[in-house]
Structures are given as structure tokens and as C-alpha cells.
Design an enzyme around this catalytic site. Structure first.
Site, mmCIF file in Angstrom:
data_model
loop_
_atom_site.group_PDB
_atom_site.id
_atom_site.type_symbol
_atom_site.label_atom_id
_atom_site.label_comp_id
_atom_site.label_asym_id
_atom_site.label_seq_id
_atom_site.Cartn_x
_atom_site.Cartn_y
_atom_site.Cartn_z
ATOM 1 N N LYS A 1 27.353 25.306 -88.521
ATOM 2 C CA LYS A 1 25.970 25.191 -88.898
ATOM 3 C C LYS A 1 25.668 23.844 -89.430
ATOM 4 O O LYS A 1 26.446 23.428 -90.292
ATOM 5 C CB LYS A 1 25.398 26.308 -89.822
ATOM 6 N N GLU B 1 18.095 45.889 -93.763
ATOM 7 C CA GLU B 1 17.016 46.480 -94.599
ATOM 8 C C GLU B 1 16.941 48.041 -94.650
ATOM 9 O O GLU B 1 16.718 48.445 -95.926
ATOM 10 C CB GLU B 1 15.591 45.907 -93.876
ATOM 11 N N ARG C 1 11.115 47.141 -91.483
ATOM 12 C CA ARG C 1 12.294 47.673 -90.786
ATOM 13 C C ARG C 1 12.824 48.932 -91.874
ATOM 14 O O ARG C 1 13.611 49.404 -91.135
ATOM 15 C CB ARG C 1 13.193 46.744 -90.741
#
Length: 618
Positions: free
Chosen positions: A281, A367, A395
Site C-alpha cells: 500500500k 460488523e 450491516r
């Protein structure tokens, strides 16, 4: 565009890309990376994720015949290079701005965008549906899902893989393994990937041939260049093979020529395939490589500088206020347990995680699990707090109802990013939480109008017996001297301004604009504070002494706080005129918070204008 990009200047869509020779692709990747850095640094946006997927994006569009073949991106933070190559490079500087490019893949924007995304871990399910349909309809399409190792921690990704491994359609899942989501990845699966890349087999390869050794990316002890080319040689029995996927990898995700060769070989393989690539990244820009979290989403900055501009001292955000409250409360209570689904930085929990590591739990992008995990903690006598964005709590909604509220458990939900969030757009607007919370039995639902109210409500919810929710907005409050949070009387509103004829009933952080609008009418202003339970005594009094009640909330009006007031008055056979202001029955687009509020008539001028129009209609 300038001659700085001799190859990229010639590419507007993927067919242009496919005219290049394979030997030109590394130079093209360098140009895309520079273009991305230059554009995002001038306009703000997501940076580090896209820097890490340049070679992958080029290879996918080079081998697959998009848009006929379908690329399904997960979340979409990493899709900026995809936008550059699919006709949108000239507009990239408008991304996340009002009327500009959508922050994530968006089918209404381009035929190359297959799925509108913003929440993670959805790509494999959607790709599976596309693959099955392509086979049933003999479309000849190839389907690829691109998912990060952070998103792979969510149960939905494995539900989809389990199904795909059973019915075995032709599809490819590319696992982009960069050891990151937004925060560092956590969990057993992340450790599994680390073991794959640091095991004895690869260690022996590293030690056995100096000639093939390459520099290791600093974020992790990745496989060396030799190991990355040993695709297909992982020992059988990996978790993916057990799920029915043909596993190939890991390979170097920044070697575009190897990626092209591998994808070309895999394109026509039958059944579900998984290609494991290793990327970094922030690749290609040293500050982002060193700080991928800081450079995940960036403001405008100078790429020549070694760091991002420091945030100017100012009013603390609600997230920061929550984080400080969390630390202050934990000092006196070892039973406090704070849970977050991979949003430590965004939810203001960095300091807490460092000071109270035994009371802090990042459960990864999960979640549903975060809510039921908190339920288990509460059953055992702990005092859990789930710090979660409004849009992400959606969610875990079944778990909130079934596992927490049904059992009336002591779980506090600190709901961040409630209301308009701004540049992240419709997938992230906290538009629905008041509606979906207030219909649940046993719930205590609070909406603070300022920072001190937020502290007081967090304390109230924490001490409350039963499930409680405090929903607060993104960004800073009004700027006020804060005292330690104290419990307040549940279900009691407070009068801010005494007026006549018109009464404004405010729910949440729009209170400053409500006060400004109310002054034009010499109206009463009441900060309702509680959406559930309502202060019905206050509503009765206002209805009996004012001709018009105006409710204001930063939530959809359908089923929201204003609806709760109207429902109550109907039950009382009270015919008071109620005018409900809030978010419309539509998905709210991206733009700054101020721009969107003004467009929707939820700033002071808009509220005044809408109330005037309502009064004129009689």
C-alpha cells in the site's frame, strides 16, 4: 495533460491500453502512479490504496476484454487507477467533490463500473452472481473479483466462497494482500497469510539462492522475488483450496509483466480460481509506503514534502471527544470493553487502544460479529461499547435486534458519522439510523446537539440498564468548554429559546442552524435530545401553545424522529400542524457537508425558506 505522460496521454479507454506491447507496461505503470499522486495531492482523496494497485489494474484491463468482461472491485478505495484507464482521467481532479467523480466505482458513471461499492467484502458475492448468469445465458463473459486481505476477514466473503466452491462457476478472485485495510489488519486469517509468506519452504528458498534474492518490502517479510514467481507451488490444503478454489500464488503484485502472464494463463481456466498477489500500500511514494494509514485518505498536500500538512489546532471532532471520554471512563472502570470493526482511527480510538490494550478489541471488518461479541461480553457482566459508523451498523442490524435488544443487554452503541458525511457519498451517509433504531423495543436513542451533550449522553447510555445508542456527526462541534460527562434525565428535552406561534423541535447537531432560522420567526426552540423515549410532556405542551411544530433532523424523514412526533400526536388525537424537515427519500450524493446541507435546505437559510413556504400553503 503534458508530455510528462507520453504513454498515458494516448490511453483513454482499455482498448487503447491493449495496443501497447507488454514491454511498455512498466513505463505506463510509472506514469499512472505519478499521475495519481499529482492529481490526488492537488484535490484530496484516497491515495495509498490506488498506488498499490497500479500494476494489477493495468494487467487486468490488458488481459480481460472489459467492459464485456466484468471487474468487480471490493470497497473501491483502490479503484482510482481503474478510473484513470476507463475514460475518467481528465476528471480525476474532481473526485469526491460536489458534481464530480464518485468516490467509488459507480455504474451510473461508467459502463466499466459493475457494482456500486463503499462497504467491504461484497465483491465475491456479486461476482458469483455475474458468473452464474454469464454461464446460464452463454454470454462468454469472464468475471473477476478484486478483494483485499482486510476485506477477506468479513464473513460475507467466505459465505460467497463457500457457495462458489460448491457450484463451481468459472470466475477469478484476486486476493490483493497488502497487510492493510484502512488500519492494520488483525485476526487469525491475517496471521495465516503471514505464515504462508514466512514458512520454512519459502525461507529455504531465500537462503538457497543469492542470485534470486530481491529487496523485501518494508511493511512485511514478504516472499522474495524468486518466491513470488513460484506460483502454484503452495502446499495443497490451504483454506482456499478447502473451499473449492484453485489457489495460485503468492506472486509479486508490482511485477506487471508477471501479472500479465499469470492472468493470461488463468483467464480460460475452468472453475473458481484464486490468485494471491502481494502488494505494498502506497507503492512508489516513500512517505505513503512508510505511513499507509496516514496516506489512505489525504487532504491537499505537496508531494515534495516528506509528510502531510499538520491539522491546524482547532475545535476537536466528535470522534476525538468520544475517544477522550472512552479513556476517562476506562480509568475508573475495568469492566469497560471497547469494540470496533476495523475503524480505530476513524472512531477516535487510537489513544484508548494504546493506553488500555486489554480493554480494546478490533474485530476486523466484521460488523455483525462486533455486535454479537458485545452481547456476549454484556451477558458475562462486562460493559461493552461498540464504536461504529452509522452506515456500518446497518450491516449488524439483525444482531442488534436479535442478540442485544431482544435480551435487553447493556450495550452502548457510539454511532459516528451520523447524518451527512460529505465526500464519501451515498454509501457512507448516516441517513437511516434514527429510523432503524427507534422501531426496536428496549432501545434508548439519543442525538446530541453539541459536544457537552454528547459527553453527557455517552455517560447516560453507559450507565443505562439496557441497549443505548448515541448518534453524533462527522467533524467538529460548535467549540465549547467541556466538563466531565454526567448522566442526564432520560427522555427529557431542554428549551433553548422561548417564542410564540411556531415551535422548532430539534433532534441532533443542526441546532445552530435551527436557532438562526427560528429567530426570523420569533419561534420557540426545543432541543429534544431523545428520539426514544420522546419527551411527550414537552410535545403536549408545545402542541397546546403553538400553531405549528417544525421537527428538524439529519436523518431521512421516513420513519425518523419527526415521524415519531407525528405518530404520537395522532395517537393523542391532536390535530396540531407538524412540518417535518430532514433528508429526502433518496440516496444523498457526495459533496461537502455544507454544500449538501444547503442543497437539501438544512442550513439556516434553507430551514427558514422551507418553513415560510409551509406557512404560506396554510
Amino acid at each position: 495533460m503534458t508530455q510528462q505522460y507520453p504513454l498515458l496521454d494516448k490511453i483513454n479507454f482499455p482498448p487503447d491500453l491493449r495496443r501497447l506491447s507488454r514491454t511498455q507496461l512498466p513505463d505506463l505503470c510509472a506514469e499512472i502512479r505519478q499521475f495519481l499522486l499529482t492529481s490526488v495531492s492537488q484535490s484530496s482523496g484516497h491515495l495509498a490504496s490506488g498506488l498499490g494497485t497500479v500494476e494489477l489494474t493495468v494487467a487486468l484491463h490488458y488481459i480481460y476484454h472489459t467492459p464485456e468482461d466484468k471487474l468487480v472491485w471490493d470497497v473501491g478505495h483502490q479503484a482510482y487507477p481503474h478510473k484513470i484507464l476507463t475514460g475518467r482521467k481528465q476528471q480525476l481532479h474532481t473526485i469526491r467533490q460536489k458534481d464530480g467523480l464518485h468516490p467509488f466505482p459507480w455504474p451510473q458513471e461508467s459502463e466499466y463500473d459493475v457494482l456500486s461499492v463503499g462497504h467491504s467484502s461484497t465483491s465475491i458475492s456479486a461476482a458469483l452472481g455475474l458468473a452464474v448468469a454469464a454461464e446460464r445465458r452463454n454470454l462468454g463473459q469472464k468475471v473477476v473479483s478484486i478483494i483485499g486481505d482486510g476485506a477477506m476477514t468479513a464473513g460475507m466473503a467466505f459465505e460467497a466462497m463457500n457457495h462458489a466452491g460448491d457450484i463451481k462457476p468459472d470466475m477469478l478472485v484476486v486476493l490483493n494482500d497488502n497487510d492493510m485495510s484502512i488500519s492494520e489488519n488483525v485476526g487469525a486469517l491475517n496471521h495465516h497469510f503471514a505464515r504462508l509468506l514466512s514458512g520454512r519452504f519459502y525461507t529455504s528458498l531465500r537462503e538457497g539462492s543469492k542470485k534470486l534474492l530481491g529487496p523485501l518490502p518494508p511493511i512485511r517479510h514478504f516472499a522474495s522475488r524468486a518466491e513470488e514467481h513460484m506460483k502454484g507451488m503452495m502446499a495443497p490444503g490451504t483454506i482456499f483450496e478447502e473451499l473449492g478454489f484453485n489457489y495460485i500464488g503468492p506472486i509479486d503484485g508490482h511485477d506487471v509483466e508477471t501479472l500479465v502472464k499469470t492472468l493470461s494463463n488463468m483467464r480460460d481456466l475452468s472453475g473458481p480460481q484464486l490468485l494471491h498477489i502481494v502488494t505494498q500500500k502506497g507503492k512508489g511514494y516513500k512517505p505513503a509506503e512508510k505511513d499507509p494509514i496516514g496516506y489512505h485518505g489525504v487532504p491537499k498536500f505537496d508531494p515534495a514534502e516528506c509528510c502531510l500538512p499538520k491539522k491546524a489546532p482547532g475545535i476537536p471532532s466528535y470522534s476525538e471527544i468520544f475517544g477522550q471520554w472512552l479513556c476517562d471512563t476506562a480509568i475508573d472502570d475495568v469492566l469497560l470493553m471497547a469494540v470496533t470493526p476495523a475503524m480505530r482511527e476513524g472512531s477516535g480510538m487510537v489513544e484508548f487502544s494504546q493506553r488500555f490494550p486489554q480493554q480494546y478489541f478490533d474485530v476486523a471488518i466484521a460488523e455483525q460479529h462486533s455486535v454479537t461479541y458485545a452481547a456476549g461480553l454484556a451477558i458475562a457482566g462486562m460493559k461493552p461499547i461498540v464504536a461504529i459508523y452509522s452506515t456500518f451498523l446497518q450491516r449488524g442490524y439483525d444482531q442488534l435486534i436479535h442478540d442485544v435488544a431482544l435480551q435487553n443487554l447493556d450495550v452502548l452503541f457510539a454511532i459516528d458519522r451520523a447524518g451527512i458525511v460529505g465526500a464519501d457519498g451515498p454509501t457512507h451517509q448516516g441517513a437511516f439510523d434514527l429510523s432503524y433504531l427507534r422501531c426496536i423495543p428496549n432501545m434508548l436513542v439519543m442525538a446530541p446537539s453539541n459536544e457537552q451533550e454528547c459527553l453527557d449522553m455517552l455517560t447516560t447510555g453507559y450507565q443505562h440498564k439496557g441497549p443505548a445508542a448515541v448518534r453524533y456527526p462527522r467533524g467538529a462541534g460548535i467549540g465549547m468548554e467541556l466538563n466531565k460527562g454526567k448522566a442526564i434525565d432520560i427522555g427529557k428535552a431542554r428549551t433553548i429559546r422561548q417564542g410564540k406561534d411556531i415551535a422548532f423541535l430539534n433532534f441532533g447537531a443542526l441546532l445552530p442552524d435551527v436557532e438562526k432560522a427560528a429567530s426570523a420567526f420569533d419561534a420557540t426552540v426545543v432541543d429534544m435530545r431523545f428520539v426514544k423515549p420522546l419527551d411527550t410532556d414537552c410535545i403536549d405542551e408545545l402542541a397546546n401553545t403553538h400553531s405549528v411544530l417544525v421537527t428538524v433532523e439529519e436523518n431521512v424523514t421516513a420513519g425518523g424522529a419527526g415521524s415519531a412526533v407525528s405518530e404520537y400526536l395522532v395517537k393523542q388525537t391532536n390535530n396540531s400542524r407538524v412540518f417535518t424537515l430532514g433528508l429526502p427519500d433518496e440516496f444523498v450524493k457526495h459533496g461537502s457537508q455544507g454544500e449538501i446541507r444547503a442543497e437539501l435546505g438544512l442550513d439556516a437559510a434553507g430551514i427558514e425558506r422551507q418553513v415560510n413556504d409551509f406557512i404560506k400553503k396554510g
